[in-house]
Design an enzyme around this catalytic site. Sequence first.
Site, PDB file in Angstrom:
ATOM      1  N   ASP A  51      43.361  54.653  33.127  1.00 35.13           N
ATOM      2  CA  ASP A  51      42.488  54.414  31.985  1.00 35.13           C
ATOM      3  C   ASP A  51      41.077  54.252  32.557  1.00 35.13           C
ATOM      4  O   ASP A  51      40.907  54.160  33.776  1.00 35.13           O
ATOM      5  CB  ASP A  51      42.945  53.146  31.256  1.00 35.13           C
ATOM      6  CG  ASP A  51      42.078  52.805  30.063  1.00 35.13           C
ATOM      7  OD1 ASP A  51      41.560  53.740  29.417  1.00 35.13           O
ATOM      8  OD2 ASP A  51      41.903  51.607  29.789  1.00 35.13           O
ATOM      9  N   ASP A  53      37.979  52.170  30.779  1.00 34.50           N
ATOM     10  CA  ASP A  53      37.376  50.851  30.535  1.00 34.50           C
ATOM     11  C   ASP A  53      38.281  49.725  31.031  1.00 34.50           C
ATOM     12  O   ASP A  53      39.458  49.657  30.673  1.00 34.50           O
ATOM     13  CB  ASP A  53      37.094  50.665  29.039  1.00 34.50           C
ATOM     14  CG  ASP A  53      36.022  51.616  28.544  1.00 34.50           C
ATOM     15  OD1 ASP A  53      34.906  51.566  29.079  1.00 34.50           O
ATOM     16  OD2 ASP A  53      36.314  52.424  27.629  1.00 34.50           O
TER      17      ASP A  53
END
Length: 498
Positions: A51, A53
């Site tokens: 991922d 963030d």
Amino acid sequence: FNRRGKPFFLTSPLSLLLDLLPPGVCNLLNPAAIYANNEISLADVEIYGFDYDYTLAQYSNLLHSMIFNTARDILIEQFKYPEGLGKYDYIPGFAIRGLHYDVQKSLLMKIDAFHYVQLGTAYRGLKPVPDEEVIELYGGTQHIPLYQMSDFYGKGPSLKQFMDIFSLPEMTLLSSVIDYFITHGIEFDQVHLYKDISDAIRDVHVKGVMYKWIEKDMEQYILHGDEIYAVLNRLVNHKKKLFLITNSPFSFVDKGMKHMVGKNWRDLFDMVIVQADKPNFFTDRRKPFRKLDDKGSLQWDKINQLEKGKIYKEGNLFDFLRLTGWRGSKVLYFGDHLYSDLADLMLRHGWRTGAIVPELETEIRIINTEQYMHSLTWQQALTGLLERMQMYQDAESKQVLLEWMKERQEIRSLTKNLFNPQFGSIFRTFHNPTYFSRRLVRFSDIYMASISCLLNYDVNFTFYPRRTPLQHEAPLWMDQLCTGCMKTPFLEEMVHIR
């Protein structure tokens, strides 16, 4: 000893073990370690997914104040909430991740792995709710029934669980608005208030306001950039394939990765997918992939293959698996959100998962303090005394037991406050794991404070979970070892039962 009575070893097994330990080993936990819920060998992992963030890009806490202030102003200016809310500022350290919010009762609280509210951690607004009131609100119990609890993605009929790090300013804003209304005697609809605040927070993200702050001052907001480059480069040098699946837009990710990794960051990745719409990406087959050009503009051609160095938008995991052939335990995906990032991948698709839990670093540093270790040791001792001596019911013994119980409660509160004065540790209630901990164990093979922790391990390292004892396997108190070795006060009654 051999048949002649001579020992096989000149030194004891303990001495041999001590000789194997490297110098400088201590009994303190390492905040930069990786902790295993399940055995996993990195030698078997061929593909690493990430991922963006709070996984590749870790953000400083300054961002939380900006999110809070902007969402507060949206409430005032667009939703026409009272201007007096402008006096409220973000309170760092008020909330912790994993809390539940009861929309109908306006209660923010911590719930343990067995669905019990931890007393002393229920707040309405910015003020704690007395234990007696909490118990009364739930029909004379601390227990929250399963049908009211969060579903697979932390959203129950009236209870919502805050699971991502961006939710810290949301919880604080929610509590601040409720505090204002209660203080000023203003009636409000609980459902509308929760939705308005959720929408205001969402606007900060969806309308790109937050992205602009970070892009303007990446040095201030983005942490560990050099270490992220080192992790990714090391994996590529060991012939590992890398991919990125994020809900963030391409322009934002591109600028952040250029800051951390360099202008050629895309050369490290076999696949980059932006605006993926997780968790729907993992469960919904309807959205096809769309290709973006180097400037981030949409292309219209049908996607029949996923090409290295290209950027894709939306899509779904089922097409991803079909086009790449990347399946099962040879894939390890890292994310910070246990539900949106990890749950489906582990339970439905058999991928290995790694949870990024930045709070781990702070909590371990607290666990390593002398104050915490002393408090926990004495708390355990008092618990053992209470368990062993509870059968003595004369007046003097009862008084001693009451004093021990009071002291135990005081130490438990002290230990909780070391982590967070309102809600305590993200991982524990007084003695049970939190609901967050339960999900962490269920949805992640390994967990760590940041991706940079991978630098401390060989690429072929095997993580072994510790065999933590079950309650019946390793009794803490000697009187549990053998009931025949102690006086059984109810033996006569047991004889009649048999």
